[in-house]
Design a protein around this motif. Sequence first.
Motif, PDB file in Angstrom:
ATOM      1  N   UNK A   1       5.223 -20.723  15.237  1.00 37.61           N
ATOM      2  CA  UNK A   1       5.099 -21.857  14.314  1.00 37.61           C
ATOM      3  C   UNK A   1       4.255 -21.505  13.100  1.00 37.61           C
ATOM      4  N   UNK A   2       3.217 -20.706  13.324  1.00 38.89           N
ATOM      5  CA  UNK A   2       2.395 -20.284  12.180  1.00 38.89           C
ATOM      6  C   UNK A   2       3.257 -19.547  11.162  1.00 38.89           C
ATOM      7  N   UNK A   3       4.178 -18.728  11.649  1.00 35.40           N
ATOM      8  CA  UNK A   3       5.094 -18.014  10.755  1.00 35.40           C
ATOM      9  C   UNK A   3       5.978 -18.973   9.986  1.00 35.40           C
ATOM     10  N   UNK A   4       6.455 -20.007  10.668  1.00 37.09           N
ATOM     11  CA  UNK A   4       7.343 -20.989  10.018  1.00 37.09           C
ATOM     12  C   UNK A   4       6.599 -21.830   8.983  1.00 37.09           C
ATOM     13  N   UNK A   5       5.288 -22.016   9.189  1.00 38.97           N
ATOM     14  CA  UNK A   5       4.511 -22.891   8.300  1.00 38.97           C
ATOM     15  C   UNK A   5       3.740 -22.124   7.231  1.00 38.97           C
ATOM     16  N   UNK A   6       4.042 -20.828   7.076  1.00 42.11           N
ATOM     17  CA  UNK A   6       3.323 -20.005   6.091  1.00 42.11           C
ATOM     18  C   UNK A   6       3.575 -20.460   4.662  1.00 42.11           C
ATOM     19  N   UNK A   7       4.811 -20.768   4.349  1.00 43.54           N
ATOM     20  CA  UNK A   7       5.178 -21.158   2.981  1.00 43.54           C
ATOM     21  C   UNK A   7       4.715 -22.584   2.702  1.00 43.54           C
ATOM     22  N   UNK A   8       4.354 -22.855   1.440  1.00 45.68           N
ATOM     23  CA  UNK A   8       3.979 -24.231   1.070  1.00 45.68           C
ATOM     24  C   UNK A   8       5.200 -25.125   0.951  1.00 45.68           C
ATOM     25  N   UNK A   9       6.370 -24.493   0.861  1.00 45.46           N
ATOM     26  CA  UNK A   9       7.616 -25.254   0.738  1.00 45.46           C
ATOM     27  C   UNK A   9       8.282 -25.326   2.119  1.00 45.46           C
ATOM     28  N   UNK A  10       7.643 -26.034   3.028  1.00 46.27           N
ATOM     29  CA  UNK A  10       8.105 -26.103   4.417  1.00 46.27           C
ATOM     30  C   UNK A  10       9.054 -27.281   4.599  1.00 46.27           C
ATOM     31  N   UNK A  11      10.099 -27.068   5.359  1.00 50.19           N
ATOM     32  CA  UNK A  11      11.064 -28.153   5.589  1.00 50.19           C
ATOM     33  C   UNK A  11      10.473 -29.208   6.511  1.00 50.19           C
TER      34      UNK A  11
END
Length: 506
Positions: free
Chosen positions: A311-321
């Motif tokens: 999840x940390x990898x998925x939430x790295x970007x500020x443009x998260x879905x």
Amino acid sequence: MFTEQDQDQILAQGATLDQIDQQIDHFVQGFPYLNVIKAATIGDGIVRVNEEQIPAYIHRFDAAAHERDLVKFVPASGAATRMFKSLFAALDGKSDKSVDEVFVRLTDFAFYEDLKAAMAAGGKDLDRAVAENDRKTVLQFLLTSDGLDYGSLPKGLLKFHQYADGPRTPVEEHLVEGAAYANSDGLVKIHFTVSPEHRSRFEQLINEQKADYEAWLGVTFDISFSEQKKSTDTISVNPDNSPFRNADGSLLFRPAGHGALIENLNDIDADIVFIKNIDNVVPDEIKEPTITYKKVLAAVLLDAQQQIARLQGLLESDDVSDGYLAEADELFRRTLYTLPPEGFENVSKAEKLDYFRRKLNRPVRVCGMVKNVGEPGGGPFWAQNQDGSVSLQVVESAQIDLANSAQKAIFDEATHFNPVDLVCGLKDANGRKYELPAYRDPQTGFITAKSKDGKDLKAQELPGLWNGAMADWNTLFVEVPLITFNPVKTVNDLLRKEHQPSEIEE
């Protein structure tokens, strides 16, 4: 309030004036009670592992163990004084049934032969003393420096269990147990926290026994020791909250309970740390459930860390879905048992992202919980945190306002308690160590009433190691069998069948 001399003493203690001011403030203001929301129960905060799942969990841990740095961490500084409370009373002529049991079953203790030898060296015959009901002489040789000095030794150095090849101390039992699960490619690291006055005795025991246990178990032991840091001692105050002074005018500092050991734990460089108290050991015949469930707890930890890292990898970007945010919310609610603050659904996307990142980037612990059979100890609860979120906490009765009927009702609903059976993940997905003291809740300390030189004083304990010192960790609770919890709180506990190998064999 503090003289120049006081300030020098505080600095020599390794503390700062700000820390001492904060401690004085806690004495004045008191610590707030924790707001418990409900007891954690099976299916609602406590995971029950199905029997058929156990082999898969064990395989999961065993497969990962060789590539992980494992340490078994054992708080072992406690003196055995309280263990012999009834025998000390008997030394003063106040006997009770527990003392009678000790004398009736004296030969069932693993230290019996040592006691016999100590008395013989002092010109006394143990069997004759027992036959003549000369309890005082026997107790003198058992408890004081006239003989074995068991009354002032730490529990870790006492003979607990009898085997065909001789007795074993808890320290040795922890070696045997550690070899079974804290074993990474044959290297077994065990860390004991000890008191300075007994450290040399612990080191001597290890030096004498280590090679034999290594040869028998086919492992290499890396045994280390540390002492509670002087800088974690807390100041004592008079009943009016002014600093308590010793006869020479100096300030009185006292050890601040097991919560101080978060500093010792923080010095451990390992991926996974198993924590267990020194006196909770059993003979080899019934070690298997303990070993099995230690591996189960560690496998649960590894799975949680894997999900967190993903999840940390998925939430790295500020443009998260929105889908990823929903996934994070689901992980916390269903797996990490953490509920967001009230009104969370109305905050901005950026605030939600910040919240999830902060909550994911924390140490992880999995705590074994046994069914409550009336033993004292911290219980598993859902509790409100300072940021408004609700998560699982190990809570002591002193942290709950039992005068509040609603809170008392919740406290009474607890079905389980924490036997100090923890597996901790101290590093993030990139192998960076967390700074553990940063994750404690400083508002969860304790004030206790003590005395010195006949004068009353108030002492302060830091947030407990598995309570407030780990309050801001990602926490999971797993039910473990009651057989894994066999502490020795009194000398009579050593006479229970769980601590008597011969009885188990029959």
